[in-house]
Write an enzyme that holds these catalytic residues in place. Structure first.
Site, PDB file in Angstrom:
ATOM      1  N   TYR A 187       9.023  53.275  19.500  1.00 31.05           N
ATOM      2  CA  TYR A 187      10.437  52.924  19.689  1.00 31.05           C
ATOM      3  C   TYR A 187      11.077  53.814  20.757  1.00 31.05           C
ATOM      4  CZ  TYR A 187      15.480  52.946  18.768  1.00 31.05           C
ATOM      5  OH  TYR A 187      16.844  52.908  18.919  1.00 31.05           O
ATOM      6  N   ILE A 207      24.899  38.721  24.817  1.00 29.90           N
ATOM      7  CA  ILE A 207      24.492  39.925  24.078  1.00 29.90           C
ATOM      8  C   ILE A 207      23.256  39.591  23.265  1.00 29.90           C
ATOM      9  CG2 ILE A 207      25.169  41.700  22.417  1.00 29.90           C
ATOM     10  CD1 ILE A 207      28.077  41.114  23.041  1.00 29.90           C
ATOM     11  N   THR A 208      22.145  40.278  23.522  1.00 24.03           N
ATOM     12  CA  THR A 208      20.954  40.031  22.708  1.00 24.03           C
ATOM     13  C   THR A 208      21.083  40.789  21.386  1.00 24.03           C
ATOM     14  OG1 THR A 208      19.647  41.896  23.550  1.00 24.03           O
ATOM     15  CG2 THR A 208      19.543  39.828  24.807  1.00 24.03           C
ATOM     16  N   GLY A 209      20.532  40.216  20.320  1.00 18.47           N
ATOM     17  CA  GLY A 209      20.579  40.881  19.018  1.00 18.47           C
ATOM     18  C   GLY A 209      22.000  41.067  18.524  1.00 18.47           C
ATOM     19  N   ALA A 210      22.818  40.007  18.672  1.00 18.20           N
ATOM     20  CA  ALA A 210      24.223  40.109  18.245  1.00 18.20           C
ATOM     21  C   ALA A 210      24.412  39.691  16.796  1.00 18.20           C
ATOM     22  CB  ALA A 210      25.108  39.265  19.165  1.00 18.20           C
ATOM     23  N   SER A 231      23.604  41.496  14.183  1.00 14.88           N
ATOM     24  CA  SER A 231      23.906  42.606  13.269  1.00 14.88           C
ATOM     25  C   SER A 231      24.249  43.862  14.063  1.00 14.88           C
ATOM     26  CB  SER A 231      22.721  42.877  12.324  1.00 14.88           C
ATOM     27  OG  SER A 231      21.712  43.612  12.971  1.00 14.88           O
ATOM     28  N   GLY A 232      24.649  44.902  13.338  1.00 11.89           N
ATOM     29  CA  GLY A 232      24.828  46.230  13.908  1.00 11.89           C
ATOM     30  C   GLY A 232      25.698  46.289  15.156  1.00 11.89           C
TER      31      GLY A 232
HETATM   32  P1  NDP Z   1      20.130  46.387  14.170  1.00 10.66           P
HETATM   33  O1  NDP Z   1      18.780  46.381  13.558  1.00 10.66           O
HETATM   34  O2  NDP Z   1      21.321  46.281  13.292  1.00 10.66           O
HETATM   35  O3  NDP Z   1      20.229  45.283  15.290  1.00 10.66           O
HETATM   36  C1  NDP Z   1      19.133  44.924  16.061  1.00 10.66           C
HETATM   37  C2  NDP Z   1      19.294  43.516  16.524  1.00 10.66           C
HETATM   38  O4  NDP Z   1      18.141  43.164  17.309  1.00 10.66           O
HETATM   39  C3  NDP Z   1      19.373  42.500  15.382  1.00 10.66           C
HETATM   40  O5  NDP Z   1      20.336  41.546  15.712  1.00 10.66           O
HETATM   41  C4  NDP Z   1      17.979  41.885  15.388  1.00 10.66           C
HETATM   42  O6  NDP Z   1      17.946  40.555  14.939  1.00 10.66           O
HETATM   43  C5  NDP Z   1      17.705  41.925  16.888  1.00 10.66           C
HETATM   44  N1  NDP Z   1      16.275  41.696  17.164  1.00 10.66           N
HETATM   45  C6  NDP Z   1      15.211  42.379  16.696  1.00 10.66           C
HETATM   46  N2  NDP Z   1      14.077  41.805  17.144  1.00 10.66           N
HETATM   47  C7  NDP Z   1      14.435  40.753  17.913  1.00 10.66           C
HETATM   48  C8  NDP Z   1      13.724  39.770  18.629  1.00 10.66           C
HETATM   49  N3  NDP Z   1      12.378  39.730  18.642  1.00 10.66           N
HETATM   50  N4  NDP Z   1      14.405  38.821  19.307  1.00 10.66           N
HETATM   51  C9  NDP Z   1      15.758  38.820  19.288  1.00 10.66           C
HETATM   52  N5  NDP Z   1      16.490  39.720  18.615  1.00 10.66           N
HETATM   53  C10 NDP Z   1      15.836  40.678  17.939  1.00 10.66           C
HETATM   54  O7  NDP Z   1      20.169  47.767  15.003  1.00 10.66           O
HETATM   55  P2  NDP Z   1      21.315  48.462  15.895  1.00 10.66           P
HETATM   56  O8  NDP Z   1      22.523  47.635  15.957  1.00 10.66           O
HETATM   57  O9  NDP Z   1      21.403  49.859  15.425  1.00 10.66           O
HETATM   58  O10 NDP Z   1      20.589  48.500  17.313  1.00 10.66           O
HETATM   59  C11 NDP Z   1      21.148  47.906  18.455  1.00 10.66           C
HETATM   60  C12 NDP Z   1      20.803  48.747  19.679  1.00 10.66           C
HETATM   61  O11 NDP Z   1      21.375  50.043  19.551  1.00 10.66           O
HETATM   62  C13 NDP Z   1      19.315  48.978  19.893  1.00 10.66           C
HETATM   63  O12 NDP Z   1      19.038  48.849  21.280  1.00 10.66           O
HETATM   64  C14 NDP Z   1      19.105  50.405  19.442  1.00 10.66           C
HETATM   65  O13 NDP Z   1      18.007  50.987  20.108  1.00 10.66           O
HETATM   66  C15 NDP Z   1      20.416  51.009  19.875  1.00 10.66           C
HETATM   67  N6  NDP Z   1      20.765  52.259  19.247  1.00 10.66           N
HETATM   68  C16 NDP Z   1      21.023  52.340  17.917  1.00 10.66           C
HETATM   69  C17 NDP Z   1      21.380  53.548  17.357  1.00 10.66           C
HETATM   70  C18 NDP Z   1      21.666  53.700  15.917  1.00 10.66           C
HETATM   71  O14 NDP Z   1      21.925  54.817  15.507  1.00 10.66           O
HETATM   72  N7  NDP Z   1      21.650  52.650  15.112  1.00 10.66           N
HETATM   73  C19 NDP Z   1      21.487  54.755  18.198  1.00 10.66           C
HETATM   74  C20 NDP Z   1      21.188  54.538  19.579  1.00 10.66           C
HETATM   75  C21 NDP Z   1      20.861  53.340  20.071  1.00 10.66           C
HETATM   76  P3  NDP Z   1      17.925  40.173  13.350  1.00 10.66           P
HETATM   77  O15 NDP Z   1      19.361  40.291  12.919  1.00 10.66           O
HETATM   78  O16 NDP Z   1      17.416  38.779  13.378  1.00 10.66           O
HETATM   79  O17 NDP Z   1      17.021  41.158  12.690  1.00 10.66           O
END
Ligand code: NDP
Length: 315
Positions: free
Chosen positions: A190, A7-10, A12-13
């Protein structure tokens, strides 16, 4: 054996909530692919994930070298790959000026689309080799692909135009930083990147599903108004957005619920259909959603695939 899911970006969120939901089943080993190792470790600990159910590997999607290094280390680890989840994203709604990846691509499309495009292309062979009952490649989409919702129609709307900016490399030097060749707009960049994500999933499906049996899917998990995604928004927005989503649009989902939804797309035996964009109704039942005209344009999907191959050095 346990399934192996990257899972990429795991850190947070949505990514973290999904990692937690899958780890808790005891049936999955989650590889958290994150740019900030310590943040990911702290996040996993505070989510209560137990050591044997996850590992953390460094991946910065804003650098193609980092993507290649990640893939090399993963292959060397000897772990099988059963599911890849492209989840990480950056969102810069208030940025006045563009920022750039290591290779000089505008940051949102460079990270969310091009980084994931290279990652999934390089890991496709590993997915093919998996002997897991259902192997999957999931690219998280967004509401901007829905034509049937209010939120999908809020300006600035996604529009990839004739792809002239993408063709030029999105570097702001000899070309625009925007895919359609227009002026930089962080919120639009975005949304454009998410349309690329959804088109890429469909192009993968058309090119590889029949031969490989891999399930390719995208999803809109609902509006998770509390995640870090909105960290760069103005304070008043961050204060009002969650209650607005909860009480007015009623599109709000908690991180926990959204994580369960994405975990379903990873592991539910009934969600094996390929080429699908999943959404959930008010009673949290999944259904196959319709994509907007642009987000289902086959000709555009093919062009983006070919231009992206050039930009990431695959063609
Ligand atoms: P978060 O900002 O909480 O999570 C984003 C994650 O991406 C973080 O872990 C962040 O890392 C990571 N990230 C950002 N840049 C990089 C990079 N260069 N290399 C590796 N990791 C990176 O946002 P969400 O959880 O909300 O978003 C997750 C997905 O859900 C996204 O694809 C978003 O488009 C999608 N989404 C979100 C919605 C919402 O309402 N929130 C609605 C619809 C879709 P770090 O922790 O280091 O910052």
């Amino acid at each position: 054996r346990k399934g192996s899911v990257i899972i990429t970006g795991a850190s947070s969120g949505l990514g973290l909530a999904t990692a937690k939901a899958l780890a808790e089943t005891g049936k999955w080993h989650v590889i958290m692919a994150c740019r900030d190792f310590l943040k990911a470790e702290r996040a996993a600990k505070s989510a209560g994930m137990s050591k044997e159910n996850y590992s953390i590997m460094h991946l910065d999607l804003a650098s193609l070298d980092s993507v290649r290094q990640f893939v090399d280390s993963y292959k060397r680890s000897g772990r099988p790959l059963d599911v890849l989840v492209c989840n990480a994203a950056v969102y810069q709604p208030t940025a006045k000026e563009p920022s750039f990846t290591a290779e000089g691509f505008e940051l949102s499309v460079g990270t969310n689309h091009l980084g994931h495009f290279l990652l999934s292309r390089l890991l496709l062979d590993d997915l093919k080799k998996s002997d897991y009952p259902s192997k999957r490649l999931i690219i998280v989409g967004s509401i901007t692909g829905n034509t049937n919702t209010l939120a999908g129609n809020v300006p600035p709307k996604a529009n990839l135009g004739d792809l002239r900016g993408l063709a030029g490399g999105l570097n702001g030097l000899n070309t625009s930083t925007m895919i359609d060749g227009g002026e930089f707009d962080g919120a639009k960049a975005y949304k454009d990147s998410k349309v690329c994500n959804m088109l890429t999933m469909q192009e993968f499906h058309r090119r590889f599903h029949e031969d490989t049996g891999i399930t390719f899917a995208s999803l809109y998990p609902g509006c998770i108004a509390t995640t870090g995604l909105f960290r760069e928004h103005i304070p008043l927005f961050r204060l009002l957005f969650p209650p607005f989503q909860k009480y007015i649009t009623k599109g709000f989902v908690s991180e926990e619920e959204a994580g369960k939804r994405l975990a379903q797309v990873v592991s539910d035996p009934s969600l094996t259909k390929s080429g699908v964009y999943w959404s959930w109704n008010k009673s949290s039942a999944s259904f196959e959603n319709q994509l907007s005209q642009e987000a289902s344009d086959q000709e555009k999907a093919r062009k983006i695939w070919e231009l992206s191959e050039k930009l990431v050095g695959l063609a």
